[in-house]
Design an enzyme around this catalytic site. Structure first.
Site, PDB file in Angstrom:
ATOM      1  CB  VAL A   1      13.314  -7.397   8.092  1.00 49.74           C
ATOM      2  CG1 VAL A   1      13.328  -8.533   7.061  1.00 49.74           C
ATOM      3  CG2 VAL A   1      12.044  -6.461   7.708  1.00 49.74           C
ATOM      4  CG  ASP A   2      17.282 -11.215  12.419  1.00 49.47           C
ATOM      5  OD1 ASP A   2      18.214 -11.463  11.475  1.00 49.47           O
ATOM      6  OD2 ASP A   2      17.537 -11.266  13.690  1.00 49.47           O
TER       7      ASP A   2
END
Length: 437
Positions: A206-207
């Site tokens: 998750v970025d």
């Protein structure tokens, strides 16, 4: 421990009780082979800066009685030192360390090995080095004080004193941070969640700093979605480093918890298996809930995916974390040095994520779809490296080159930053001297 010379041995024992779990009445403090008296001050007991004080638990024979205080055990007596710092009777120290687990646990690993192997020479070398270090520090302090006394307005003396004050403030700041927020000195685990694409399980990174959700070409083949790849969107993603884009899958069903959500995924030649970027975070109004340690999707019914613990991360990520240099009191991990040779990003996830962050920035990415009139998608030619125009601001180029960067790098970064010299210099330093193209 950092203590004041006017402190009593009693106060030192009270502090040690909270750290060691040994009550003050059970503590035996040994300094230069002699037990410290609780009622005396540290200065009166001869304890000086950088001295070694051994803490051990009193044996039953050493407990004071109402009739007479029993003498301390023989093993604690002969720790006097030679003028060079070596122990007069190193064998007594070895016997003490072997028989007292607390003493052995407090020794550095190489000294523990020396004690176990009865290596007197290594032990004596250590104590000599301690003595030499102490004497050198004392000489340095004395020289600075003499320099200041000789001429209080001497520039060199004032500079050294100012540096010493600054170092003391830095150390105080470090100790304060270590005491009140020790988590700042631990490694931060990146955010990963479990997702499933076409029946294949992924640990998705998750970025929120990546503009698009991306997947590696190998992962796309593994979950059998490469057949849906639109190669008209092939190109080059450039950020801190570069990575070829092989195309885009416009819609694929991704299992999130028990819910299936359609997502658009950009496929890159190399990179993380699956990176969940800002485009899909925005689409599903996701909330990165760090308090509950979950990624929440605003869908019906609401989906909340727990972030993975460190031991659940992909093997490649855990190996990178274990291989990183750790920062400590002596300084931070060394920064990468500039290199003129072509290089790949430090790791695939970081490079691809950086490229994805720049996926729609002007001058950073080449990813153009074919004209709508094209009858059939034409496989994109091998991406070529764009060469910036040499007609840019020559003065800016020269000033950036004076900072130690190559001309080609300066031209590329200036073009990417819209000829903004300050932004270009900042980006060059952030990249460690090169784009890694």
């Amino acid at each position: 421990m950092e203590v004041a010379t006017e402190d009593s041995v009693d106060s030192l024992q009270a502090n040690l009780a909270g750290i060691s779990g040994i009550e003050s009445a059970e503590q035996l403090l040994i300094h230069n082979g002699r037990p410290l008296q609780p009622s005396a001050t540290l200065a009166a007991s001869g304890v000086q800066d950088q001295d070694l004080v051994v803490l051990t638990r009193r044996t039953q024979a050493a407990q004071p009685s109402t009739a007479a205080a029993a003498p301390p055990p023989r093993q604690h007596q002969d720790f006097s030192t030679e003028p060079d710092g070596a122990l007069e009777d190193p064998q007594s120290f070895i016997n003490l360390a072997r028989s007292t687990p607390q003493v052995m646990a407090g020794l550095p690993p190489h000294l523990q090995q020396a004690v176990n192997q009865n290596d007197v020479e290594t032990l004596q070398r250590f104590f000599r080095q301690m003595r030499a270090h102490k004497l050198a520090a004392e000489r340095e302090r004395q020289a600075e004080m003499e320099l200041l006394a000789a001429d209080p307005f001497d520039i060199e003396a004032q500079a050294k004193i100012a540096e010493r004050i600054r170092q003391a403030q830095v150390e105080e700041n470090y100790q304060t941070a270590y005491e009140h927020m020790p988590e700042a000195f631990s490694q931060v685990t990146m955010l990963y969640v479990d997702m499933e694409v076409n029946g294949v399980q992924f640990k998705a990174f998750v970025d929120s700093g990546a503009q698009t959700s991306i997947m590696s070409e190998a992962a796309a083949e593994r979950c059998n979605i490469k057949r849906l790849l639109d190669t008209r969107f092939a190109g080059i993603a450039r950020g801190v480093g570069s990575a070829p884009i092989v195309g885009r899958v416009h819609s694929v069903s991704v299992k999130v918890g028990t819910t299936y959500l359609p997502m658009s995924i950009t496929v890159m030649e190399k990179g993380p298996d699956f990176l969940f970027g800002l485009d899909m975070l925005r689409r599903y109004q996701c909330n990165i809930d760090l308090k509950a340690n979950k990624l929440r999707f605003q869908v019906e019914p609401e989906v909340a995916l727990p972030f993975l613990a460190e031991h659940e991360l992909p093997d490649s990520v855990r190996f990178e974390m274990q291989g990183e240099s750790e920062a400590g009191p002596s300084g931070l991990a060394p920064a990468p040095q500039p290199s003129a040779a072509p290089q790949q990003p430090l790791n695939a996830a970081a490079g691809a994520a950086a490229a994805a962050r720049a996926a729609s920035a002007p001058g950073q990415t080449v990813a153009r779809p074919a004209p709508a009139a094209t009858a059939a998608p034409v496989p994109a030619a091998a991406p070529t490296r764009a060469v910036p125009s040499a007609t840019g601001n020559e003065e800016s180029v020269q000033r950036l080159m004076a900072l130690g960067f190559q001309r080609q790098q300066c031209l590329e970064v200036l073009a990417a930053c819209g000829e903004n010299e300050d932004q270009a210099a900042s980006l060059l330093f952030e990249m460690g001297g090169g784009l890694g193209l």
